[in-house]
Design an enzyme around this catalytic site. Structure first.
Site, PDB file in Angstrom:
ATOM      1  N   LYS A 212       0.950  -1.132   0.114  1.00 52.08           N
ATOM      2  CA  LYS A 212       0.108   0.179  -0.012  1.00 52.08           C
ATOM      3  C   LYS A 212       0.852   1.265   0.002  1.00 52.08           C
ATOM      4  O   LYS A 212       1.629   1.512   0.979  1.00 52.08           O
ATOM      5  CB  LYS A 212      -0.789  -0.045   1.218  1.00 52.08           C
ATOM      6  N   HIS A 339     -10.119  -7.542  -4.833  1.00 56.40           N
ATOM      7  CA  HIS A 339      -9.693  -6.555  -3.479  1.00 56.40           C
ATOM      8  C   HIS A 339     -10.105  -6.997  -2.189  1.00 56.40           C
ATOM      9  O   HIS A 339     -10.915  -7.797  -2.092  1.00 56.40           O
ATOM     10  CB  HIS A 339     -10.565  -5.200  -3.969  1.00 56.40           C
TER      11      HIS A 339
END
Length: 443
Positions: A212, A339
């Site tokens: 991330k 996701h």
């Protein structure tokens, strides 16, 4: 096993239990995860005594939509999944009108809870709520029929589903105040990210890694990916800055990492900017921001803006909608991945069941689950060699632990409202009082 009578499949009761679950101080471009994240646990009980479980977001707006839908489900069959969409549309529109919000598919309500999903609309809210109910209905139907959920979706095409390690820049602990502790330590530089990845690989057997990004300057995050490539040569690597970069910055990073990235996820914001980047780099671009509804697919395909769509049954409206998305991806030659949000084991089981039925699952699925130290299940799902086994137990194959559910619900009841709606920028302000969620692009 005796087949259930139609009357046995009627919904007798729906229970909604909002909970707060511990969340580590994971960083993103908007801020940091709060110490506790809201989730909603849904239980559907049939006249025949079968119980099904579902899970979705537990923020205030989702609860407002869930309650009337729960009431409207009583007396309907758990097999009426097509009717669920119409029911959710009707009860959701009524709730939003009562709350003074726009009831259509448009009607922007701002960004999503963490600012990482694009514009929030009434339609997206309804689909996220509907998804939890659909999973609960499928789970109840599976228990009543003695069949796993994947059988109700057409049957599994694989007996194991691959998952990817989800790496985050993070603090060692939350700022002073509420929050749980763990033994992970901080990860604020390439060495910290590599150590985190090594632990995921050793503990769970993950062989692909997603970072991330959007937290530090692009060159720092490029260095972290390079360090991962050195530590895990040849392994699939992904980077997701959540639209935090300009087109020139995205192209610079893509050029620097062209030899090691499996894909680059949402380097820029919006379909137009994604199309600009896609036209000038060979690295596949993935998204769970500019394509999160069926209405957004035509433009993305026409402009060749993305090569991979990250499905999420919470976003798309359930497991059947996920399979419809997979079919469209096959039709248009798009890759498919999955996701993850900050979820518990019920959602993880639902992800696994639908992923098992999709022939074109082209990439390992994301999952936050290894970060979550709490659950409402009697037994936690166990990753083996980076995979979850696809079982044949009835329904989702998971069992609710009522004591754990009650404890996490009690935390929600005791909360003063601070954590009942996720707000990563507000969480960051506990450490940095002047913090505001930065406008994107940041770099």
């Amino acid at each position: 096993m005796v087949a259930p009578r139609p009357a046995d499949l009627l919904v007798a009761e729906v229970r909604l239990t909002p909970v707060l679950i511990a969340d580590p101080p994971l960083l993103n471009t908007q801020g940091v995860h709060q110490p506790y994240t809201p989730r909603l646990i849904i239980e559907v009980v049939t006249e025949g005594g079968a119980t099904g479980l579902g899970e979705t977001y537990g923020d205030t707006e989702y609860l407002a939509l869930a309650r009337p839908l729960a009431n409207a489900l009583v007396g309907r069959s758990v097999t009426d999944l097509n009717g669920l969409a119409t029911l959710a549309e009707r009860t959701g529109a009524d709730s939003l009108v009562a709350a003074g919000a726009h009831g259509g598919n448009g009607g922007a309500q701002g960004v999503d809870a963490a600012g990482l999903r694009g514009v929030r609309t009434a339609g997206k809210l309804r689909r996220s709520v509907r998804s939890g109910f659909e999973v609960a209905l499928l789970d109840a139907w599976g228990h009543a029929a003695g069949l796993p959920v994947h059988a109700l979706l057409g049957g599994a095409v694989r007996d194991r589903v691959p998952y990817s390690a989800y790496l985050f820049y993070r603090w060692q602990r939350h700022p002073e105040g509420p929050g749980e502790t763990d033994d992970w330590g901080a990860a604020l530089d390439p060495a910290g990210i590599v150590a985190q990845a090594r632990r995921f690989a050793d503990r769970h057997g993950f062989t692909s890694f997603k970072l991330k990004g959007g937290v530090f300057a692009p060159e720092e995050e490029t260095a972290a990916i390079r360090a991962l490539a050195e530590e895990f040569p040849g392994r699939p690597l992904r980077l997701d800055p959540n639209g935090a970069w300009t087109v020139p910055t995205a192209l610079q990073v893509a050029d620097a990492l062209a030899d090691v990235l499996e894909y680059l996820e949402d380097p820029v914001s919006g379909t137009g900017a994604m199309a600009e980047v896609a036209a000038r780099t060979p690295i596949p671009l993935a998204t769970n921001m500019c394509v999160t509804t069926f209405e957004e697919i035509p433009e993305a395909v026409a402009r060749d803006a993305v090569r991979i769509v990250l499905s999420d049954h919470h976003y798309w409206g359930g497991l059947h909608a996920t399979r419809e998305l997979a079919a469209l991806c096959r039709t248009f030659g798009l890759g498919l991945a999955m996701h993850s949000n900050t979820h518990l084991g019920i959602s993880l089981a639902a992800m696994t069941h639908v992923a098992a039925t999709v022939p074109n699952l082209d990439h390992a699925c994301d999952t936050h689950y290894p970060w979550q130290t709490e659950d409402v299940l009697a037994e936690r799902p166990v990753f083996r060699d980076g995979h979850l086994d696809v079982g044949d137990a009835p329904g989702l194959g998971v069992t609710l632990d009522r004591d754990r559910l009650a404890a996490l619900h009690q935390r929600w009841l005791a909360d003063d409202g601070t954590h009942r709606d996720r707000d990563d920028a507000a969480a960051m302000r506990r450490a940095h009082p002047d913090w505001t969620a930065p406008a994107v692009p940041r770099w």
